[in-house]
Write a protein that holds these residues in place. Structure first.
Motif, mmCIF file in Angstrom:
data_model
loop_
_atom_site.group_PDB
_atom_site.id
_atom_site.type_symbol
_atom_site.label_atom_id
_atom_site.label_comp_id
_atom_site.label_asym_id
_atom_site.label_seq_id
_atom_site.Cartn_x
_atom_site.Cartn_y
_atom_site.Cartn_z
ATOM 1 N N LEU A 271 13.719 -36.428 -21.270
ATOM 2 C CA LEU A 271 14.631 -36.921 -22.309
ATOM 3 C C LEU A 271 13.985 -36.957 -23.691
ATOM 4 C CD1 LEU A 271 16.300 -39.975 -20.492
ATOM 5 C CD2 LEU A 271 17.155 -37.627 -20.634
ATOM 6 N N LYS A 272 12.668 -37.057 -23.737
ATOM 7 C CA LYS A 272 11.975 -37.321 -25.007
ATOM 8 C C LYS A 272 12.244 -36.307 -26.123
ATOM 9 C CE LYS A 272 8.331 -40.534 -23.741
ATOM 10 N NZ LYS A 272 6.890 -40.841 -23.758
ATOM 11 N N PRO A 273 12.264 -35.006 -25.844
ATOM 12 C CA PRO A 273 12.544 -34.070 -26.947
ATOM 13 C C PRO A 273 13.910 -34.308 -27.595
ATOM 14 C CG PRO A 273 11.668 -32.913 -25.040
ATOM 15 C CD PRO A 273 11.968 -34.301 -24.598
ATOM 16 N N TYR A 274 14.888 -34.689 -26.788
ATOM 17 C CA TYR A 274 16.233 -34.943 -27.308
ATOM 18 C C TYR A 274 16.295 -36.299 -28.024
ATOM 19 C CZ TYR A 274 17.326 -30.963 -24.354
ATOM 20 O OH TYR A 274 17.340 -29.710 -23.794
ATOM 21 N N GLN A 275 15.528 -37.256 -27.524
ATOM 22 C CA GLN A 275 15.438 -38.549 -28.206
ATOM 23 C C GLN A 275 14.780 -38.392 -29.573
ATOM 24 O OE1 GLN A 275 13.414 -40.412 -24.885
ATOM 25 N NE2 GLN A 275 15.189 -41.678 -24.400
ATOM 26 N N ALA A 276 13.829 -37.461 -29.678
ATOM 27 C CA ALA A 276 13.196 -37.176 -30.972
ATOM 28 C C ALA A 276 14.217 -36.569 -31.934
ATOM 29 C CB ALA A 276 12.020 -36.223 -30.777
ATOM 30 N N GLU A 277 15.119 -35.746 -31.405
ATOM 31 C CA GLU A 277 16.176 -35.159 -32.232
ATOM 32 C C GLU A 277 17.139 -36.228 -32.737
ATOM 33 O OE1 GLU A 277 16.566 -31.633 -33.152
ATOM 34 O OE2 GLU A 277 14.472 -31.992 -32.586
ATOM 35 N N LEU A 278 17.363 -37.249 -31.936
ATOM 36 C CA LEU A 278 18.245 -38.342 -32.358
ATOM 37 C C LEU A 278 17.694 -39.064 -33.586
ATOM 38 C CD1 LEU A 278 19.435 -39.966 -29.009
ATOM 39 C CD2 LEU A 278 20.860 -38.830 -30.701
ATOM 40 N N ILE A 279 16.379 -39.136 -33.707
ATOM 41 C CA ILE A 279 15.771 -39.753 -34.889
ATOM 42 C C ILE A 279 16.083 -38.913 -36.123
ATOM 43 C CG2 ILE A 279 13.585 -40.440 -35.953
ATOM 44 C CD1 ILE A 279 12.502 -40.901 -33.091
ATOM 45 N N LYS A 280 16.051 -37.592 -35.977
ATOM 46 C CA LYS A 280 16.422 -36.699 -37.084
ATOM 47 C C LYS A 280 17.894 -36.883 -37.449
ATOM 48 C CE LYS A 280 13.238 -33.046 -35.507
ATOM 49 N NZ LYS A 280 13.191 -31.645 -35.025
#
Length: 306
Positions: free
Chosen positions: A56-65
């Protein structure tokens, strides 16, 4: 003869077995094997949990963007999490917000309306929690309580229900027209899986707080909820505010797909183009398609299944 047999069994049980220089009885060997098997199971579960979180982490990082984009543009976003009890809404919300900036998002889970709220315009208690420019608000159940829970348990009148069903599309159309990004998610779990999750809540002291009086009746009123689900999708799915249905028997898959759905709603800067944003059609169903599926179920068996 019986005495001789018992004596033989006792002798075999007492016989020591040499394992790498250590003398062990059969009972001790069995006990150690069972202990190792249990440890392996616990370790495998921990590894699986770690791998799921890592995915999930790569997509969670995108949510910050995405969050930064909302802030810089002043855009507002509302995400509705609806569905049956124990369908996985709360766990998904926690994964969505896990790494986001707490200053720019809120999770709203409203309880039973007060007497004052009962006398207000129906949407008023929700509107006061709406996002300001640059914010995201996630509703853990929303105004759609009036389409599902309230009529089933008699918490609203038939007229109040009908008024809501007639007016909600116009309310949401205005909301979207004025610039709010509205995402409507319905979590769909099977009856057997819901029962399994309820049973876990009953026996797990860390989850017992989740079990409410309404939860206890969810299985008994399964068909009532299914009929209400159909009516809600049929009457409130629209071009400006469509429903997206999430098959949530597999929690990990549901969480991953929800992250992708949210990310697909906004054209934000510096998107990681190496990630796979394609939605899994076995997990993500459009509201219009779900209506077709349910109508086909009714045509075949005489009733909706779920």
């Amino acid at each position: 003869m019986v005495e001789n047999l018992e004596k033989t069994v006792t002798q075999k049980r007492d016989k020591l077995i040499n394992i790498e220089g250590e003398e062990l009885s059969l009972e001790e060997l069995i006990r150690r094997y069972q202990s190792l098997k249990k440890e392996k199971k616990v370790t495998s579960k921990a590894i699986k949990k770690y791998e799921d979180a890592l995915a999930l982490k790569p997509y969670q990082a995108e949510l910050i963007k995405l969050q930064s984009h909302l802030e810089s543009t002043g855009k507002k976003m509302i995400i509705l999490f609806e569905g049956r009890d124990a369908a996985g809404k709360g766990g998904t919300i926690r994964r969505v917000t896990r790494y986001m900036n707490e200053k720019h998002y809120r999770v709203v889970a409203l309880g039973k309306p007060t007497e004052e709220q009962k006398r207000q315009w129906f949407y008023q208690k929700y509107i006061q929690h709406f996002p300001s420019g640059g914010e995201m608000v996630l509703f853990d159940r929303s105004w759609y309580n009036r389409a599902m829970v309230e009529p089933i348990f008699g918490f609203c009148t038939q007229k109040e229900y009908e008024d809501f069903m007639k007016g909600v599309k116009g309310f949401e159309k205005d909301l979207v027209r004025q610039g709010t990004i509205l995402v409507k998610l319905y979590f769909s779990v099977t009856k057997d899986e819901q029962a399994r999750r309820f049973e876990r809540r009953k026996t797990d002291p860390l989850r017992q707080w989740k079990l409410s009086e309404i939860d206890m009746q969810a299985q008994e009123r399964w068909d009532d909820f299914t009929n209400s689900k159909y009516k809600m999708l049929k009457q409130t799915h629209s071009h400006s505010a469509p429903w997206t249905v999430i098959r949530s028997n597999n929690k990990q898959q549901a969480r991953l797909e929800v992250l992708k759905i949210i990310l697909s709603m906004v054209d934000y800067e510096d998107r990681d183009t190496t990630l796979d944003y394609a939605l899994n059609p076995d997990v993500v169903i459009s509201g219009a398609r779900e209506i077709e599926i349910m109508e086909a179920q009714r045509a075949r068996s005489g009733k909706f299944i779920g």
